[in-house]
Design a protein around this motif. Structure first.
Motif, PDB file in Angstrom:
ATOM      1  N   ALA A  81      57.376  66.297  21.144  1.00 34.42           N
ATOM      2  CA  ALA A  81      56.269  67.207  21.453  1.00 34.42           C
ATOM      3  C   ALA A  81      55.121  66.501  22.154  1.00 34.42           C
ATOM      4  O   ALA A  81      54.458  67.081  23.022  1.00 34.42           O
ATOM      5  CB  ALA A  81      55.782  67.882  20.179  1.00 34.42           C
ATOM      6  N   GLU A  82      54.867  65.234  21.782  1.00 34.05           N
ATOM      7  CA  GLU A  82      53.709  64.531  22.349  1.00 34.05           C
ATOM      8  C   GLU A  82      53.818  64.350  23.851  1.00 34.05           C
ATOM      9  O   GLU A  82      52.812  64.108  24.518  1.00 34.05           O
ATOM     10  CB  GLU A  82      53.518  63.197  21.637  1.00 34.05           C
ATOM     11  N   LYS A  83      55.036  64.470  24.379  1.00 37.40           N
ATOM     12  CA  LYS A  83      55.214  64.337  25.830  1.00 37.40           C
ATOM     13  C   LYS A  83      54.991  65.667  26.555  1.00 37.40           C
ATOM     14  O   LYS A  83      54.907  65.704  27.771  1.00 37.40           O
ATOM     15  CB  LYS A  83      56.626  63.837  26.149  1.00 37.40           C
ATOM     16  N   SER A  84      54.919  66.767  25.807  1.00 34.99           N
ATOM     17  CA  SER A  84      54.795  68.091  26.424  1.00 34.99           C
ATOM     18  C   SER A  84      53.366  68.313  26.919  1.00 34.99           C
ATOM     19  O   SER A  84      52.396  68.117  26.165  1.00 34.99           O
ATOM     20  CB  SER A  84      55.179  69.164  25.397  1.00 34.99           C
ATOM     21  N   LEU A  85      53.224  68.758  28.155  1.00 33.97           N
ATOM     22  CA  LEU A  85      51.889  69.021  28.718  1.00 33.97           C
ATOM     23  C   LEU A  85      51.195  70.132  27.935  1.00 33.97           C
ATOM     24  O   LEU A  85      49.991  70.060  27.675  1.00 33.97           O
ATOM     25  CB  LEU A  85      52.008  69.403  30.205  1.00 33.97           C
ATOM     26  N   THR A  86      51.955  71.140  27.529  1.00 35.35           N
ATOM     27  CA  THR A  86      51.362  72.227  26.741  1.00 35.35           C
ATOM     28  C   THR A  86      50.853  71.698  25.404  1.00 35.35           C
ATOM     29  O   THR A  86      49.737  72.020  24.986  1.00 35.35           O
ATOM     30  CB  THR A  86      52.376  73.361  26.524  1.00 35.35           C
ATOM     31  N   TYR A  87      51.650  70.883  24.755  1.00 38.79           N
ATOM     32  CA  TYR A  87      51.222  70.333  23.462  1.00 38.79           C
ATOM     33  C   TYR A  87      49.928  69.537  23.632  1.00 38.79           C
ATOM     34  O   TYR A  87      48.970  69.716  22.882  1.00 38.79           O
ATOM     35  CB  TYR A  87      52.321  69.449  22.869  1.00 38.79           C
ATOM     36  N   GLN A  88      49.902  68.664  24.643  1.00 38.93           N
ATOM     37  CA  GLN A  88      48.699  67.843  24.892  1.00 38.93           C
ATOM     38  C   GLN A  88      47.489  68.733  25.182  1.00 38.93           C
ATOM     39  O   GLN A  88      46.382  68.482  24.711  1.00 38.93           O
ATOM     40  CB  GLN A  88      48.946  66.898  26.072  1.00 38.93           C
ATOM     41  N   SER A  89      47.715  69.787  25.972  1.00 41.28           N
ATOM     42  CA  SER A  89      46.623  70.673  26.380  1.00 41.28           C
ATOM     43  C   SER A  89      46.072  71.460  25.190  1.00 41.28           C
ATOM     44  O   SER A  89      44.852  71.578  25.017  1.00 41.28           O
ATOM     45  CB  SER A  89      47.097  71.647  27.462  1.00 41.28           C
ATOM     46  N   VAL A  90      46.982  72.002  24.370  1.00 43.10           N
ATOM     47  CA  VAL A  90      46.524  72.824  23.235  1.00 43.10           C
ATOM     48  C   VAL A  90      45.827  71.948  22.194  1.00 43.10           C
ATOM     49  O   VAL A  90      44.810  72.327  21.618  1.00 43.10           O
ATOM     50  CB  VAL A  90      47.716  73.590  22.601  1.00 43.10           C
ATOM     51  N   LYS A  91      46.336  70.739  21.979  1.00 40.55           N
ATOM     52  CA  LYS A  91      45.687  69.828  21.021  1.00 40.55           C
ATOM     53  C   LYS A  91      44.304  69.428  21.493  1.00 40.55           C
ATOM     54  O   LYS A  91      43.365  69.375  20.712  1.00 40.55           O
ATOM     55  CB  LYS A  91      46.546  68.566  20.844  1.00 40.55           C
ATOM     56  N   ALA A  92      44.182  69.168  22.810  1.00 38.23           N
ATOM     57  CA  ALA A  92      42.903  68.703  23.356  1.00 38.23           C
ATOM     58  C   ALA A  92      41.857  69.811  23.336  1.00 38.23           C
ATOM     59  O   ALA A  92      40.692  69.579  23.012  1.00 38.23           O
ATOM     60  CB  ALA A  92      43.105  68.162  24.768  1.00 38.23           C
ATOM     61  N   SER A  93      42.239  71.027  23.706  1.00 39.03           N
ATOM     62  CA  SER A  93      41.265  72.114  23.823  1.00 39.03           C
ATOM     63  C   SER A  93      41.138  72.923  22.534  1.00 39.03           C
ATOM     64  O   SER A  93      40.167  73.652  22.353  1.00 39.03           O
ATOM     65  CB  SER A  93      41.654  73.063  24.965  1.00 39.03           C
TER      66      SER A  93
END
Lengths: 239, 244
Positions: A81-93
């Motif tokens: 999951a940590e490689k997923s752009l969506t995962y990174q985006s949702v966690k960050a925002s």
């Protein structure tokens, strides 16, 4: 004479042994990744501030609220999951939207699901623009919605959990903050329907079956079979 | 093109704002409590402490994860329901997919409890639905169903203001009706036909079109549909995709 007798016997045996219409159940181990699941287009701003959209079918409604409290929905990020752009985006925002496409936008949805928002060079590529669709910022949460899709849910990230030991997949748990629906889907009682009230087949929300058989893939809602509760009236009234 | 759309949007927005309706495009804000996601109404089977089978209808359910070679599904059930109590006690449940042939019976199972005034209530006797004990779990397998998942609970989750407790179950084995499979009937993910399997669709709530549906005709395969409308080059570059 013997041949005729043998043929008649064979016919008799075949008739007697013919499989009855009801199901013969076969047992399997492994992953039954084949049942129709909801098609959800998740929108989130990347750490670089761009609007990215990706397609998920693992997940759905988790809980409804006590006395009209929070509704929670989920979507699962497979693999690492940590490689997923969506995962990174949702966690960050801390936010995302879930946009439900109609069959009218099946090609656009499939495009969003077939490419990553991260090009091979590592830079952002705008899938929504390539699909000819429009991003609109959420009213309640810091996440982009798809203007053209009939239903959008603005969501706040509440938690993300690992479910299976040893797996890097995550389930995103979201609190629904606001729901938008196309007026064509809202009936006289003010309730949302899974297609337009006029019943246009192209307006139906979408399911996805991961089956690779000829009839696997995308589906919409088909013919209406009956209302929950009404359809089983005969069993409650006694026979 | 963009200008006329923008001005059209502005006009709509202004009018709707004057009407007091928050809106964008053709969409308006609605209550947040509707279960608007496409769903399936599953029959969830369990056994009580005396091994008596029960079944209820759950639409807050889906795939949670598909780690290598396995599947984790989830069901969201109110803790006060007999089914939730049975899952807590046994750590197992089955997910049974109803088809149109048994839909009235299946729907009935969602309207009454398996425990009435402290007495066991047998929904199978009323509906005639057939069941037998699971091969791998202490829960009933409803053999009228085209697809049945035998599940063992691996995790649960509750929320302070949520009504439902979420049970995550690992699918330890599953059954599929032979007629729902193409070809050699030995590789379900490559051969399962949802149309012949007869899986239904469901939309929760009290809208005019809430309730049970058949699936539409198949609409196309993932990764093939976009190519008709957006053939390459379309401004996007493909990345080698992971196998899933």
């Amino acid at each position: 004479m013997r041949k005729i007798f043998a043929a008649l016997l064979a016919l008799f045996v075949l008739t007697v042994e013919a499989p009855v219409a009801s199901a013969e159940l076969l047992k399997f181990s492994g992953s039954p990744h084949l049942l129709p699941a909801p098609v959800m287009v998740v929108g989130a701003y990347t750490p670089g501030g761009q609007a990215n959209f990706a397609v998920f079918h693992r997940g759905g409604v988790l809980t409804s609220g006590k006395d009209g409290g929070s509704m929670r929905v989920s979507f699962g990020v497979k693999g690492d999951a940590e490689k997923s752009l969506t995962y990174q985006s949702v966690k960050a925002s801390g936010a995302c939207t879930i946009n439900l496409p109609s069959l009218k936008y099946l090609s656009e949805t499939d495009l969003l699901g077939s490419f990553s928002g991260r090009a091979p060079c590592g830079c952002f590529q705008d899938k929504l623009k390539a699909a000819g669709l429009t991003a609109v910022k959420g009213a309640e949460v810091n996440a982009p919605m798809v203007e053209e899709f009939p239903i959008s849910l603005e969501c706040e990230l509440e938690d993300d959990i690992a479910i299976a030991p040893g797996s890097k997949s995550r389930l995103m748990i979201l609190k629904v903050r606001k729901v938008w629906a196309d007026e064509a889907y809202i009936d006289a009682k003010g309730k949302i329907n899974p297609m337009s009230v006029s019943g246009d087949p192209d307006s139906s929300l979408i399911f996805f079956s991961h089956s690779h058989a000829e009839n696997g893939g995308y589906y919409g809602y088909g013919s209406f079979l009956g209302k929950s509760g009404e359809i089983s009236k005969r069993y409650r009234e006694g026979r | 093109m963009r200008y006329s759309r923008l001005s059209g949007f502005f006009v709509c927005f202004t009018i709707l704002c004057c009407l007091g309706l928050p809106a964008f495009g053709a969409k308006v804000a609605v209550e947040t409590t509707s279960r608007v996601l496409p769903a399936t109404a599953y029959l969830v089977g369990t056994c009580d402490e005396q091994g008596r089978p029960d079944v209820c209808v759950i639409d807050r359910a889906g795939i949670a994860e598909t780690p290598s070679g396995k599947m984790i599904v989830y069901v969201g059930i109110r803790p006060s329901r007999q089914t939730a109590k049975n899952i807590e006690r046994t750590g197992t449940f089955t997910v049974n997919v109803p088809n149109a042939a048994i839909l009235p019976q299946a729907d009935y199972c969602g309207t009454v409890s398996g425990m009435k005034d402290g007495e066991y209530f047998d929904k199978f006797a009323v509906t005639g639905l057939k069941q037998e004990k699971g091969a791998d779990v202490n829960a009933p397998v409803l053999t009228d169903c085209p697809v049945i998942l035998e599940c063992k609970t691996i995790q649960t989750k509750e929320f302070p203001d949520g009504q439902h407790k979420v049970f995550f179950g690992e699918v330890v084995s599953y059954h599929i009706a032979s007629e729902a499979l193409d070809g050699g009937k030995d590789k379900p993910v490559l051969q399962y036909d949802p149309t012949r399997g007869g899986t239904l669709a469901y939309f929760a709530g009290s809208a005019e079109r809430s309730g049970h549906y058949a699936l539409s005709a198949p609409m196309g395969h993932r990764g093939k549909v976009w190519q008709r409308k957006f053939p390459l080059p379309n401004g996007l570059e493909a990345r080698p995709r992971e196998k899933h």
